[in-house]
Design an enzyme around this catalytic site. Sequence first.
Site: not given
Ligand code: GLU
Length: 479
Positions: A72-73, A78, A102, A114, A370
Amino acid sequence: MHTKKSTSTDAIPSFFTSVSRNFNEAAKYTEHPKGLLDQINTCNSVYHFTFPIRKGKGEYEVIQAWRVEHSHHKLPTKGGFRYADNVHADEVMAMAALMTYKCAVVSIPFGGAKGGVKVNTKNYSVEQLESITRRFTAELIHKNFIGPGIDVPAPDYGTSAREMSWMADTYQAFHPNSVDAAACVTGKPISQHGIQGRKEATGRGVYFACREACKIEEDMKVLGLSKGLDGKTVVVQGLGNVGYHSAKYLAEDGAKLIGLIEIEGAIYNPDGFDLDDVVRHRQETGSILNYPGAKNIENSNDALELECDILVPCALENQITHLNAHNINAKIIAEGANGPTTPEAEEILLEKGTLIIPDVYCNAGGVVVSYFEWLKNLSHVRFGRLGRRFAESTNQQLLQAIEVSSGVKFPEEVVKKIARGPDEGDLVDSGLEDTMIMAYRETHGMWTQYDKKISQRTAAFINSINKIAQSYLDLGIFP
Ligand code: GLU
């Protein structure tokens, strides 16, 4: 093909253990206090939930699902939602952690998350999948695990724009007065507040990553390769959304697709494949095998060992392990999937001199676009809507002024190409390209700082850890 097989039958470590191991390896090169590193590494919230769906008259099935918010930084968190019958907590935790690293690698202001729903999509009708999706979205809403400023899901393995539109619609129904409701999920269909280029984004990002890596003559020389993508031989594992688009853009820029791997088997042709024709063949016959002029490889795993310049695994995690790493014959591995190479396998490959373009950078294109979609939803306007025609008329006037002063008339197609103002698709592509170029330079910079003795993964993780640590330090949590 090498025949030396690993004699070790050790089990493959859990996915989260592997991600933590990559984290710890990079953390060694930083000077952050242990408590801060622990805070970054750990999963902040792990939500396991079950819910029933009606299958038939009086028949019910209890479905298991997870949503993990790793860090949560930065908010919102996402990451995608995966539908697969082997989904489990460890896998979702690992992928949530990867999302955190990432996003930091490509400088996207999100924490990582996730989700996973334990279903085999083939066993359910579209109506059942819709009710599963709407039902678990309601669960997420009740527990505050979804929202434009809280946690924003996206497509992943087994899900697509269709599921995202069901999620957005359910969220909207629970928040009828929220003008920002559409930003609760990304990867939506264009007609449902989605954005041009999101579907292609991950594969397009993989292509940009490969292009950037192959641009650096010195690195290519070490691998015995020439600079650039032109003529490079490529093997792609997985012809889903990521694999298909990675293969498409690589081939469009001159690379040669010599191997294509799917679940039912693989095909090989040193002269190269026409990707769309192979996809058509698979749709018509139900299998990639027996494609005219190609050699069949019945065991998909064997095909990972094909000799090629670039191997692009775009399926699931743990595809290249200590059991097959010795036999991998690719000079470059571009990780389109999340976690396709285990740390044990990476050690073996690095010793062999393989260049691994790591998942935390290589497949970040999806979350980059995204981010653009989320921005579009929050600003309630399509990129390019205000400036496109203005840019076009300015460009046209400029060209006309050049024509008048030089006396040379530009051909119509040239005027059309140069003068046109950018639309949403152009801007998204340009933003994605720029992000992938800048992040490669940053990763390469850190890699070079350690004389390329560390892996590119470790270099990317060092940058990522430093950025996340800075964010915590600026919050004043760790003085
Ligand atoms: N599922 C994709 C990933 O592993 C996209 C995640 C997203 O767009 O939030 O990077």
